[in-house]
Motif scaffolding. Structure first.
Motif, mmCIF file in Angstrom:
data_model
loop_
_atom_site.group_PDB
_atom_site.id
_atom_site.type_symbol
_atom_site.label_atom_id
_atom_site.label_comp_id
_atom_site.label_asym_id
_atom_site.label_seq_id
_atom_site.Cartn_x
_atom_site.Cartn_y
_atom_site.Cartn_z
ATOM 1 N N UNK A 139 13.928 -16.514 9.280
ATOM 2 C CA UNK A 139 14.254 -15.219 9.874
ATOM 3 C C UNK A 139 13.018 -14.335 9.868
ATOM 4 N N UNK A 140 13.041 -13.340 10.770
ATOM 5 C CA UNK A 140 11.917 -12.412 10.870
ATOM 6 C C UNK A 140 12.413 -11.068 11.357
ATOM 7 N N UNK A 141 11.790 -10.014 10.844
ATOM 8 C CA UNK A 141 12.072 -8.666 11.341
ATOM 9 C C UNK A 141 11.281 -8.454 12.617
ATOM 10 N N UNK A 142 12.004 -8.280 13.713
ATOM 11 C CA UNK A 142 11.356 -8.078 15.002
ATOM 12 C C UNK A 142 11.795 -6.731 15.550
ATOM 13 N N UNK A 143 11.027 -5.700 15.216
ATOM 14 C CA UNK A 143 11.403 -4.357 15.659
ATOM 15 C C UNK A 143 12.613 -3.861 14.903
ATOM 16 N N UNK A 144 13.655 -3.551 15.628
ATOM 17 C CA UNK A 144 14.857 -2.978 15.014
ATOM 18 C C UNK A 144 15.880 -4.023 14.613
ATOM 19 N N UNK A 145 15.610 -5.296 14.872
ATOM 20 C CA UNK A 145 16.591 -6.346 14.584
ATOM 21 C C UNK A 145 15.964 -7.465 13.784
ATOM 22 N N UNK A 146 16.857 -8.278 13.189
ATOM 23 C CA UNK A 146 16.430 -9.464 12.457
ATOM 24 C C UNK A 146 16.796 -10.697 13.296
ATOM 25 N N UNK A 147 15.800 -11.513 13.586
ATOM 26 C CA UNK A 147 16.050 -12.749 14.309
ATOM 27 C C UNK A 147 16.146 -13.886 13.298
ATOM 28 N N UNK A 148 17.254 -14.601 13.352
ATOM 29 C CA UNK A 148 17.491 -15.655 12.369
ATOM 30 C C UNK A 148 17.945 -16.923 13.100
ATOM 31 N N UNK A 149 17.322 -18.061 12.753
ATOM 32 C CA UNK A 149 17.647 -19.327 13.399
ATOM 33 C C UNK A 149 17.665 -20.444 12.365
ATOM 34 N N UNK A 150 18.427 -21.496 12.684
ATOM 35 C CA UNK A 150 18.316 -22.749 11.927
ATOM 36 C C UNK A 150 17.374 -23.667 12.703
ATOM 37 N N UNK A 151 16.315 -24.067 12.055
ATOM 38 C CA UNK A 151 15.372 -25.003 12.660
ATOM 39 C C UNK A 151 15.716 -26.401 12.141
ATOM 40 N N UNK A 152 16.144 -27.284 13.046
ATOM 41 C CA UNK A 152 16.692 -28.571 12.611
ATOM 42 C C UNK A 152 15.637 -29.635 12.333
ATOM 43 N N UNK A 153 14.599 -29.712 13.179
ATOM 44 C CA UNK A 153 13.694 -30.857 13.011
ATOM 45 C C UNK A 153 12.255 -30.555 13.390
ATOM 46 N N UNK A 154 11.860 -29.302 13.423
ATOM 47 C CA UNK A 154 10.478 -28.998 13.825
ATOM 48 C C UNK A 154 9.685 -28.263 12.746
ATOM 49 N N UNK A 155 10.169 -28.338 11.496
ATOM 50 C CA UNK A 155 9.494 -27.687 10.358
ATOM 51 C C UNK A 155 9.023 -28.765 9.381
ATOM 52 N N UNK A 156 7.860 -28.556 8.796
ATOM 53 C CA UNK A 156 7.343 -29.518 7.821
ATOM 54 C C UNK A 156 6.486 -28.795 6.785
ATOM 55 N N UNK A 157 6.477 -29.355 5.568
ATOM 56 C CA UNK A 157 5.473 -28.980 4.588
ATOM 57 C C UNK A 157 4.215 -29.802 4.886
ATOM 58 N N UNK A 158 3.062 -29.168 4.860
ATOM 59 C CA UNK A 158 1.818 -29.888 5.122
ATOM 60 C C UNK A 158 0.724 -29.369 4.208
ATOM 61 N N UNK A 159 -0.205 -30.244 3.846
ATOM 62 C CA UNK A 159 -1.340 -29.791 3.057
ATOM 63 C C UNK A 159 -2.541 -29.562 3.973
ATOM 64 N N UNK A 160 -3.601 -29.030 3.407
ATOM 65 C CA UNK A 160 -4.785 -28.727 4.201
ATOM 66 C C UNK A 160 -5.415 -30.007 4.759
ATOM 67 N N UNK A 161 -5.270 -31.102 4.005
ATOM 68 C CA UNK A 161 -5.830 -32.363 4.469
ATOM 69 C C UNK A 161 -5.231 -32.803 5.788
ATOM 70 N N UNK A 162 -3.923 -32.617 5.949
ATOM 71 C CA UNK A 162 -3.270 -32.983 7.204
ATOM 72 C C UNK A 162 -3.795 -32.129 8.356
ATOM 73 N N UNK A 163 -3.949 -30.834 8.128
ATOM 74 C CA UNK A 163 -4.438 -29.935 9.174
ATOM 75 C C UNK A 163 -5.869 -30.285 9.569
ATOM 76 N N UNK A 164 -6.661 -30.798 8.614
ATOM 77 C CA UNK A 164 -8.040 -31.179 8.925
ATOM 78 C C UNK A 164 -8.110 -32.537 9.633
ATOM 79 N N UNK A 165 -7.142 -33.400 9.353
ATOM 80 C CA UNK A 165 -7.149 -34.746 9.945
ATOM 81 C C UNK A 165 -6.873 -34.718 11.440
ATOM 82 N N UNK A 166 -5.941 -33.880 11.839
ATOM 83 C CA UNK A 166 -5.491 -33.872 13.223
ATOM 84 C C UNK A 166 -6.052 -32.665 13.965
#
Length: 799
Positions: free
Chosen positions: A106-133
């Motif tokens: 969720x995020x505060x966007x102006x006067x409202x809160x936008x909230x979503x369920x993200x089903x399959x596009x979120x991941x934990x990643x380390x810096x090594x992964x970001x440097x590899x790709x």
């Protein structure tokens, strides 16, 4: 001269419109099919190839060498990534990423809160992964982005979704209504195609803060959602790195190291190796490439048949041209120009077909990457031009040689024999080739459809109908809240049962490991799978008990319900005998008593055999609530569940999914393949019908006088139809005798990939032959009956 060739070709096509339409339409279908298949194959072969140092990047996968065989695992332990980076000089970089499904952001966007369920596009990643790709950055606050806890990187699409703009560095995104994540980078949306299409990357140190258990340090804690990647140093060998990993096995896994064998999987194979979760086998792509080639072949055969059949009508034209001084070479190029004109017109029509079908191709490939612009890529244009040139050469050469070689005197006197225009035998052979290809495709399509139907209708060992699953808030660990939600739901009579679980009985869940039974000292030489559910788990899925009872709600005492397969693996035949025996689950460390035995059920898709399984309560890992509904009014039931949910979790997003829909996703690849083959089989049949029409047109033209004579001598319409019908019955029969064993061999090999499959009975092969026979009779019937009904006086006058 070239201009003159095309002018004459245009006049001839205008004069013979029906001939031109048949040829253009047939070639257009074949070319459109070939281009669509090329786009599909190119899409898969180009997956992740845009990455720099593509040939040096590997995913570390695992083979578990067990006593009863090898299990292939695409995932890895978190600890492995750190070890690889420190212990091996041959490895330049190592990175780790972990999928995080069903999270609330969720995020505060102006006067409202936008909230979503993200089903399959979120991941934990380390810096090594970001440097590899390779990533294209819009904004970032430095080269080190994900080295600190509670930081996150978003794609531009996600920034717009939550904030309405992309300049959001320093702003906060809230994770599961409990933790604030500071945005440290904005990425451009990832290049497609890729197997790792994430839009939100949370720093891996965040996971360490949220989960302080020691699993992160254990090499044996392996999950299919965790991936380790490495980039090998210049000049190093992947085989040498694998050998080094094997030598260090004892360091990582202790006495059990003999079971673990790591392999380096090239990035180029991640998409195709189904042993480690690949999307599609390369062999399937080559099969589709063959289908595309055969579409062009049968379309070109049509052109040959129609062109040579048309030659009889143009014999006097050829004779006059030769008498007036045209050389054989000039006539040859004249007809090649005509072929080129037909092919170019067909290619334009094919382009229209391709534009119209691109949305369907997106559905087949489960992507949004096919849009009109892809047709203007260099590779596609090159393939398009190569296809046009190939078709012109293959389809036009033979008719041009035959027609340019006419004897002028015989042509002017209409005395051309069958052999002078290519011979009926050649056309029979070409039509037979078409029928063989069509029958193979039809039989293959029937097998695909029947196998997919078998998957969808098979008994899984439990009732998945009218069961929905709702992701639980990650922040809710209070049992009283869960009990309150269950009680509120059960207030409605259309809600039959509510159970808390990790996942449904059939799922991609990979928990499991060793097991020790009763008083045996040694662990069993096979692995088991775990399923976590509460006391209502068996009731919700109507899992039939062979003996004993379901689990009871208890805080400290561990109870196990095992499946029949595990009972048999333990050497027990009587379900009553195993009740009360002790069991130790190696993966969880739980020890307890067996209180029930359920009928064996499928833990994964029917592509795999039934495995031994144990069901027990593990509340800390529950991530879903499963609800059994009354099927008479599903929409009202969903509304009631939503009301109970909003009462318990007013700040959480309500989302649900039917279990049978989740299970159907196991067969998405087969569904895609069936759709593709079925569609192109229909195209092949349509092209084949045009070829059959060309063949019968040629035969009727050849035998016009014979038909008239037979009718004068008393032959009936049925006799005339029989004269031609026998010809095509023989062609279909010969084609079937060749196609049936080829189709049987190919489809048997495909079916052998599945643990549970249909039997390839004789009637399936026969059905393919009968379908083609009926289509053949319908196609040629109209032309034959028309010729048979013709006035014999006109038939004789046509000579």
């Amino acid at each position: 001269m070239l201009k003159n060739y095309f002018q004459i070709a245009a006049r001839n096509l205008k004069t013979n419109r029906s001939y031109a339409i048949l040829n253009i339409f047939g070639l257009a279908l074949g070319m459109a099919g070939a281009v669509l298949i090329f786009l599909f194959i190119q899409y898969h072969l180009s997956t992740d190839r845009h990455q720099p140092d593509f040939d040096r990047i590997y995913r570390v996968v695992l083979d578990l060498h067990l006593d009863e065989g090898i299990e292939h695992e695409q995932g890895s332990a978190y600890a492995l990534s750190t070890a690889l980076a420190h212990d091996y000089s041959q490895i330049e970089k190592a990175g780790f990423i972990s999928k995080l499904p069903n999270v609330t952001l969720s995020a505060n966007s102006g006067s409202s809160v936008k909230r979503f369920i993200e089903k399959d596009n979120v991941a934990y990643a380390d810096q090594g992964y970001m440097d590899l790709f390779s990533f294209d950055w819009i904004q970032n606050n430095g080269s080190v982005l994900l080295s600190e806890p509670f930081t996150v990187v978003l794609s531009e699409k996600m920034a717009l979704k939550y904030f309405g703009r992309n300049d959001v560095i320093g702003k906060t995104l809230r994770l599961n209504n409990a933790h604030d994540l500071r945005i440290v980078g904005i990425l451009k949306d990832q290049k497609k195609p890729t197997d790792f299409d994430f839009n939100i990357y949370i720093s891996l140190p965040t996971l360490k803060k949220l989960d302080r258990t020691n699993w992160q340090e254990e090499f044996g804690w392996i999950s299919s959602r965790n991936f380790t990647f490495i980039k090998k140093s210049e000049g190093s060998s992947s085989a040498d790195i694998e050998k080094a990993l094997k030598k260090n096995g004892t360091k990582y896994y202790g006495e059990t190291s003999k079971y673990y064998q790591h392999k380096l999987q090239p990035l180029s194979e991640v998409h195709f190796d189904e042993r480690y979760g690949g999307e599609i086998r390369k062999s399937i792509l080559w099969v589709l490439a063959g289908v595309g080639f055969f579409l062009l072949v049968i379309a070109s055969i049509n052109f040959i048949n129609l062109a040579t059949a048309q030659a009889l009508k143009r014999s006097k034209e050829i004779g006059i041209r030769k008498v007036l001084g045209s050389t054989k070479s000039q006539l040859f190029w004249q007809f090649m120009a005509e072929t080129a004109l037909v092919t170019i017109l067909a290619s334009v029509l094919a382009l229209i077909f391709v534009f119209a079908v691109l949305p369907s191709l997106n559905n087949w490939a489960n992507t949004k990457s096919f849009y009109p612009g892809v047709l203007f890529q260099f590779e596609v244009i090159a393939f398009w031009l190569l296809t046009i040139i190939t078709v012109i050469g293959f389809a036009g050469f033979y008719p041009a040689v035959i027609i340019s070689g006419f004897n002028p005197i015989a042509a002017l006197k209409s005395k051309l024999g069958t052999q002078q225009i290519g011979g009926i035998g050649l056309r029979r052979s070409l039509i037979t080739v078409q029928l063989i290809i069509a029958q193979i495709l039809v039989i293959g399509t029937l097998v695909l459809i029947l196998q997919l139907k078998f998957f969808k209708n098979a008994d899984l060992g439990f009732d998945q109908n009218a069961v929905i699953t709702i992701p639980l808030p990650k922040s809710d660990t209070i049992q009283k809240t869960k009990d309150a939600l269950r009680n509120d739901m059960l207030q409605y009579p259309d809600i039959k049962s509510v159970s808390y679980q990790y996942e449904a009985p059939t799922s991609s869940m990979g928990f499991g490991g060793s097991v020790r039974f009763d008083n045996r000292v040694e662990w069993e030489k096979f692995v088991i799978r775990d399923r976590f559910g509460d006391e209502n788990y068996l009731k919700t899925y109507k899992m039939p008990l062979l003996s004993g009872r379901s689990l009871m709600k208890r805080d400290s005492v561990v109870e196990f319900v095992i499946n029949e397969e595990l009972m048999k693996r333990l050497g027990v035949q009587d379900p009553q005998f195993i009740l009360g025996k002790q069991l130790e689950d190696g993966a969880s460390g739980f020890k307890g008593e067996i209180v029930g035995v359920v009928k064996s059920f499928h833990l994964k898709s029917l592509q795999e055999a039934v495995e031994p399984c144990v069901i027990f309560a593990n509340p800390k890992l529950y991530k879903e609530v499963a609800v059994k509904l009354d099927t008479r009014n599903l929409s009202q039931s969903i509304q009631h569940i939503n009301q109970a949910w909003q009462k318990t979790y007013p700040d959480e997003v309500f989302s649900y999914e039917f279990v049978d829909e989740k299970i159907a996703k196991f067969y998405e690849k087969e569904e895609q393949l069936t759709s593709l083959i079925r569609s192109f089989a229909m195209v092949a049949i349509l092209i084949c019908c045009l070829g059959l029409y060309g063949m019968v047109s040629f035969m009727v033209t050849q035998k016009t006088k014979e038909i008239g004579v037979r009718k004068v001598l008393g032959a009936s319409v049925a006799d005339i139809v029989s004269l031609f019908g026998k010809e095509f019955l023989i062609l279909v029969a010969v084609a079937f005798l060749i196609a049936a064993p080829v189709a049987w061999f190919a489809m048997t090999n495909w079916l052998n990939h599945f643990a549970y499959r249909i039997n390839l009975d004789w009637w399936i092969l026969a059905s393919g032959g009968i379908i083609i026979l009926l289509i053949t009779l319908l196609t040629v019937g109209y032309k034959v009956v028309t010729a048979a009904l013709m006035n014999p006086v006109k038939s004789l006058a046509s000579e």
